[in-house]
Design a protein around this motif. Structure first.
Motif, mmCIF file in Angstrom:
data_model
loop_
_atom_site.group_PDB
_atom_site.id
_atom_site.type_symbol
_atom_site.label_atom_id
_atom_site.label_comp_id
_atom_site.label_asym_id
_atom_site.label_seq_id
_atom_site.Cartn_x
_atom_site.Cartn_y
_atom_site.Cartn_z
ATOM 1 N N GLU A 140 0.828 -1.312 0.177
ATOM 2 C CA GLU A 140 -0.036 0.044 0.058
ATOM 3 C C GLU A 140 0.798 1.377 0.011
ATOM 4 O O GLU A 140 0.460 2.351 -0.717
ATOM 5 C CB GLU A 140 -0.871 -0.139 1.282
ATOM 6 C CG GLU A 140 -2.045 -1.234 1.123
ATOM 7 C CD GLU A 140 -2.871 -1.254 2.388
ATOM 8 O OE1 GLU A 140 -2.782 -0.595 3.418
ATOM 9 O OE2 GLU A 140 -3.496 -2.410 2.530
ATOM 10 N N GLU A 141 2.110 1.323 0.530
ATOM 11 C CA GLU A 141 2.826 2.344 0.811
ATOM 12 C C GLU A 141 3.967 2.396 -0.236
ATOM 13 O O GLU A 141 4.428 3.748 -0.779
ATOM 14 C CB GLU A 141 3.485 2.285 2.150
ATOM 15 C CG GLU A 141 2.502 2.503 3.338
ATOM 16 C CD GLU A 141 1.645 3.783 3.448
ATOM 17 O OE1 GLU A 141 2.043 4.804 2.866
ATOM 18 O OE2 GLU A 141 0.714 3.592 4.135
ATOM 19 N N ILE A 142 4.549 1.471 -0.719
ATOM 20 C CA ILE A 142 5.431 1.501 -1.694
ATOM 21 C C ILE A 142 5.413 0.552 -2.854
ATOM 22 O O ILE A 142 6.034 1.025 -3.901
ATOM 23 C CB ILE A 142 6.856 0.859 -0.912
ATOM 24 C CG1 ILE A 142 6.950 1.732 0.440
ATOM 25 C CG2 ILE A 142 8.084 0.894 -1.893
ATOM 26 C CD1 ILE A 142 7.991 0.906 1.640
ATOM 27 N N SER A 201 0.572 1.738 -4.429
ATOM 28 C CA SER A 201 0.990 3.035 -3.987
ATOM 29 C C SER A 201 1.148 3.813 -5.414
ATOM 30 O O SER A 201 1.222 3.383 -6.378
ATOM 31 C CB SER A 201 2.504 3.034 -3.137
ATOM 32 O OG SER A 201 3.356 2.366 -3.975
ATOM 33 N N ARG A 202 1.453 5.305 -5.075
ATOM 34 C CA ARG A 202 1.922 6.017 -6.231
ATOM 35 C C ARG A 202 3.013 5.568 -7.125
ATOM 36 O O ARG A 202 3.349 5.690 -8.218
ATOM 37 C CB ARG A 202 1.776 7.590 -5.792
ATOM 38 C CG ARG A 202 0.667 8.152 -5.852
ATOM 39 C CD ARG A 202 0.716 9.674 -5.250
ATOM 40 N NE ARG A 202 1.504 10.315 -6.545
ATOM 41 C CZ ARG A 202 2.447 10.957 -6.070
ATOM 42 N NH1 ARG A 202 3.143 11.060 -4.963
ATOM 43 N NH2 ARG A 202 3.315 11.973 -7.020
ATOM 44 N N VAL A 238 13.494 10.283 -7.170
ATOM 45 C CA VAL A 238 12.972 9.779 -8.163
ATOM 46 C C VAL A 238 11.368 9.864 -8.163
ATOM 47 O O VAL A 238 10.780 10.149 -7.049
ATOM 48 C CB VAL A 238 13.032 8.152 -8.175
ATOM 49 C CG1 VAL A 238 12.165 7.174 -8.744
ATOM 50 C CG2 VAL A 238 14.434 7.669 -8.256
ATOM 51 N N ALA A 239 10.721 10.076 -9.465
ATOM 52 C CA ALA A 239 9.246 10.288 -9.306
ATOM 53 C C ALA A 239 8.397 9.422 -8.508
ATOM 54 O O ALA A 239 8.588 8.252 -8.602
ATOM 55 C CB ALA A 239 8.920 10.352 -10.842
ATOM 56 N N ALA A 240 7.378 10.189 -7.842
ATOM 57 C CA ALA A 240 6.531 9.539 -7.057
ATOM 58 C C ALA A 240 7.174 8.695 -5.601
ATOM 59 O O ALA A 240 6.573 7.752 -5.140
ATOM 60 C CB ALA A 240 5.640 8.662 -7.801
ATOM 61 N N SER A 241 8.472 8.950 -5.473
ATOM 62 C CA SER A 241 9.158 8.212 -4.399
ATOM 63 C C SER A 241 8.326 8.577 -3.165
ATOM 64 O O SER A 241 8.317 9.969 -2.892
ATOM 65 C CB SER A 241 10.539 8.462 -4.548
ATOM 66 O OG SER A 241 11.163 8.066 -3.170
ATOM 67 N N PRO A 242 8.234 7.673 -2.262
ATOM 68 C CA PRO A 242 7.730 8.041 -0.869
ATOM 69 C C PRO A 242 8.823 8.464 0.155
ATOM 70 O O PRO A 242 8.579 8.621 1.403
ATOM 71 C CB PRO A 242 6.936 6.689 -0.166
ATOM 72 C CG PRO A 242 7.644 5.662 -1.122
ATOM 73 C CD PRO A 242 8.409 6.119 -2.431
#
Length: 314
Positions: free
Chosen positions: A193-195, A199-200, A294-298
């Motif tokens: 869900e988060e990575i 996730s995004r 990095v794009a959309a990195s959490p």
């Protein structure tokens, strides 16, 4: 199968070595991906992922990456640290009070994650089916968690007293994460869900196989590894210790009885059952390194946490 490649100038020798694994060292199928400063410089795949069907290895083929799963599992704790939910210098028992049993009250999160806690094996082997059962109901999970918390360290902690928790570390990381995460999720759920896929960021990495992933999973085959004189001597030394049933090394590598990657593919054991590709692993660590972002990195830049980690282990 056919060989595919993306190779940036300067990385040609690496590409040749990858090909030689097939032509000279009996490789069956593989992928390799390398990022440098956020840019993909090598992306290779080839061979077959299933000998009987000759299914081609593709960029989306998943392999059980064994202990490479450990670092990915620890990234869930990293994210909690970056969100201010924990500090690596905190005691594990602050979040998991039962863990204090058997003299473990002062073990820190950093010490646990860096294989210093003496929990590389148990007094008796743990059955793989016990782990499976523990993940099937809340009551079974609580019972198993309490059993883990009672575990007795197999050596006294001290400076540089580190021993590889080959099979067990993921079980302890899972229990810690469940208590630290406000939603009480498992490593499998938190990562997804988060990575991971939901996730995004969308990392194509999985802690246990859902049915829809099964066609993408490669089979693993044993081949005899080529040796130099040095690696042959080191391998023989390890095999001697690994073959002695009373040694910590033997007990650490057989802590979970009945384990095979295929049998365990639907069980969350984040120390040795992670399904990913060369590309997904490289993208994930490029994001963790965070330079450039990095794009959309959490993740926050790596510098935001490395100082705290170093201080916790000093």
């Amino acid at each position: 199968g056919s060989m595919q490649q993306v190779v940036a100038p300067g990385f040609e020798r690496l590409a040749r070595a990858f090909v030689e694994n097939f032509t000279q060292r009996d490789e069956i199928g593989a992928s390799l991906c390398v990022y440098v400063r956020g840019q993909c410089v090598v992306d290779l795949w080839g061979g077959t992922s299933n000998k009987p069907t000759a299914q081609p290895w593709t960029p989306d083929t998943l392999a059980n990456v064994y202990s490479a799963s450990k670092g990915v599992a620890n990234i869930t704790i990293l994210l909690c640290a970056q969100r201010g939910l924990i500090k690596y210098s905190d005691r594990v028992s602050t979040y998991w009070p039962e863990f204090a049993a058997s003299g473990k009250q002062d073990i820190t999160i950093a010490e646990l994650l860096s294989h210093q806690a003496g929990l590389a094996c148990f007094d008796e082997q743990l059955e793989l089916e016990t782990v499976r059962t523990a993940q099937q109901s809340r009551s079974s999970q609580i019972k198993f968690s309490n059993w883990l918390a009672e575990s007795r360290p197999q050596w006294e902690m001290g400076p540089n007293r580190c021993g590889y928790h080959a099979q067990t570390i993921g079980l302890f990381v899972a229990e810690l994460l469940r208590r630290v995460d406000p939603k009480g999720r498992s490593v499998r759920e938190f990562f997804r869900e988060e990575i991971g896929p939901e996730s995004r960021f969308g990392a194509d990495f999985h802690f246990s196989a859902r049915p829809e992933l099964e066609p993408r999973i490669s089979r693993l085959y044993t081949v005899e590894a080529p040796h130099t004189a040095a690696t042959k001597a080191a391998s023989a030394k390890f095999a001697a210790v690994r073959g002695e049933p009373t040694s910590l090394t033997f007990r650490a590598f057989t802590a979970i009885h009945g384990f095979t990657p295929w049998k365990a593919r639907n069980i969350e054991i984040s120390s040795m059952v992670g399904l990913g590709s060369g590309r997904s692993l490289a993208q994930l660590y490029a994001a963790v390194a965070g330079s450039p972002p990095v794009a959309a990195s959490p993740f926050l830049p790596a510098a935001a946490i490395t100082g705290e980690w170093a201080q916790a282990l000093s």
